[in-house]
Design an enzyme around this catalytic site. Sequence first.
Site, short mmCIF file in Angstrom:
data_model
loop_
_atom_site.label_atom_id
_atom_site.label_comp_id
_atom_site.label_asym_id
_atom_site.label_seq_id
_atom_site.Cartn_x
_atom_site.Cartn_y
_atom_site.Cartn_z
N TYR A 73 -1.41 0.36 10.11
CA TYR A 73 -1.63 -0.38 8.86
C TYR A 73 -0.38 -0.32 7.98
O TYR A 73 0.10 -1.35 7.48
CB TYR A 73 -2.82 0.25 8.14
CG TYR A 73 -3.14 -0.31 6.77
CD1 TYR A 73 -3.73 -1.55 6.62
CD2 TYR A 73 -2.85 0.44 5.63
CE1 TYR A 73 -4.04 -2.04 5.36
CE2 TYR A 73 -3.16 -0.05 4.37
CZ TYR A 73 -3.75 -1.29 4.24
OH TYR A 73 -4.05 -1.77 2.99
N LYS A 96 2.02 -3.44 6.85
CA LYS A 96 2.27 -3.75 5.43
C LYS A 96 3.77 -3.70 5.13
O LYS A 96 4.30 -4.53 4.39
CB LYS A 96 1.52 -2.76 4.54
CG LYS A 96 0.00 -3.00 4.47
CD LYS A 96 -0.33 -4.24 3.64
CE LYS A 96 -1.81 -4.47 3.45
NZ LYS A 96 -2.12 -5.71 2.73
N SER A 107 0.82 -1.22 0.00
CA SER A 107 0.00 0.00 0.00
C SER A 107 0.85 1.27 0.00
O SER A 107 2.01 1.25 0.45
CB SER A 107 -0.86 -0.04 1.27
OG SER A 107 -1.37 1.20 1.60
#
Lengths: 325, 325
Positions: free
Chosen positions: B150, B154, B126
């Site tokens: 997040y 990732k 991402s």
Amino acid sequence: MQVVITGGAGFLGQRLARSLLKQGSLPDRSGQLQAISKITLVDVAAAAGFDDARIEQVTGDITEHALLERVITPQTAAVFHLAAIVSGQAEADFDLGMRINLDASRLLLERCRSCANVPRVIFTSSVAVFGGVLPAVVQDDTALNPQSSYGTQKAIAELLLNDYSRKGFVDGRVLRLPTISVRPGKPNQAASSFASGIIREPLNGQPAVCPVAPDVRLWLLSPRKVIASLIHGYTLPAEAFGKSRTVNLPGISVTVADMVAALERVAGKQVAARVEWVHDPAIDRIISSWPGAWDASRATALGFTGDAGFDDIVRAYMEDDLPAA
Amino acid sequence: MQVVITGGAGFLGQRLARSLLKQGSLPDRSGQLQAISKITLVDVAAAAGFDDARIEQVTGDITEHALLERVITPQTAAVFHLAAIVSGQAEADFDLGMRINLDASRLLLERCRSCANVPRVIFTSSVAVFGGVLPAVVQDDTALNPQSSYGTQKAIAELLLNDYSRKGFVDGRVLRLPTISVRPGKPNQAASSFASGIIREPLNGQPAVCPVAPDVRLWLLSPRKVIASLIHGYTLPAEAFGKSRTVNLPGISVTVADMVAALERVAGKQVAARVEWVHDPAIDRIISSWPGAWDASRATALGFTGDAGFDDIVRAYMEDDLPAA
């Protein structure tokens, strides 16, 4: 003021403990100096030669939750997390490296998070988080691109420490250490073990093997400056770090040939002649993937200092560690 | 040729499965086309509307070893690992994010490692791995500096996938996805959910809230191009990736104001007027930490393609997803 040192029986852990005992105090959160009442050394074995009531030694496996719960408590103000599987061993035993370099770091952060007063956690990372095509001088914002499992595990722990700090779960500080030279004692399984061995063994009258080419460039820091940096890293207020808890510590950039030349200048031709050059492609591959220099302006602005030159590093080893002749 | 899709009941998972069913085959390791005999969709719930004998649906918790052992076998040639806790939810529930975005990824890699023929693992990362002070155009080697849990999770999974691939434990490919727009369906807890909502809801006759300023710049990719990129990412030989398995996919760089202007051009003033601007500082903080553009030359050289412009993306959504009027 209670302090925990993981890897406390290792060379850096013991030296840090002795410095803290001598110094006697550390600032608390509000900047007030507080006497150090306890230093807990956590390691797989106990360190010899400590006879100070402030020293507690705990042996065991730091991937065990019960052990972490016992040693890190709401009274713990500082955790120096030095325990690690070194680069060569983490490459040879992937699962062991993952367990100690990654899982134990995460469990330690979780234990700190569960304490009402979250401690400052000083974590030592490494040049090995960099790799691939690198600029001549690595910057603070050069991409993490480890080419070894050790570097990968250190990079992951860096990311965790930053996120745990951002969330307020711990108050973390990541110090990326240059290669340490001259380490006392015996060779270890770090790929960079030779960076101490080619100075230490000749000074102790022993032959030493250099497994990389003379023009390989290293970024070095002496044990004295590592210890001073760890303590300084604890002392800085959280606000000083801004949006990243990770700092590239200042080093000196020298080739392996420079190092042997310095040894010759300080200790003579006969000593330097004890270095033998036997190329080891596996070690050369790892070492050559590490940066030979990085920009340390952020560290300098934060008050961290490096060494003046490699001749001084050789002399410091002779003063601090060489057995009296 | 057996394929596993984690997050298989999600929007991307279902769309990927339908594309693979339609395409019918994939190249094997030697480049020979092989008919797809089984696609296993793994998710917390089953997807509706699949009546093809090649589809197997497995529901459960992907952090459970037994489940991974059942779905990933030595016959598995491809694992598309799409399961994730989205950004907003991972920020709100740190432990859930760690469990699914980090622990499940690691367990999945371990399961693949234990198979005699290691599968190709296509992992979606991402824009959120970037953050802090960014160059105007992010490069492939811009530092990982996530400003959210997040993004941290990732980034860690990216590092693991690269190291597992370097060791030969899996054959991994990390595709860093731009923000996907226009997602069909309902809003989700991704911080970027509005990037679909401000187009989708007005086209469906509903009002939509835009929580960031009109000049916030996004890097976008359409669902059609995401699916094509996932399949292309599988198809490339390992050698094509060189020293890094991570690729920044091509996107288009547009401001939120550009997006609403495109909506007005394609669907009219009345539709675009359904967007209401209500600033949300928490979402703005996360979104503004992401890059608005990155250099995609490596991806382009590897044969990945992006969209022509945002007007086309709006039209593609209307063709693929808008319920017939």
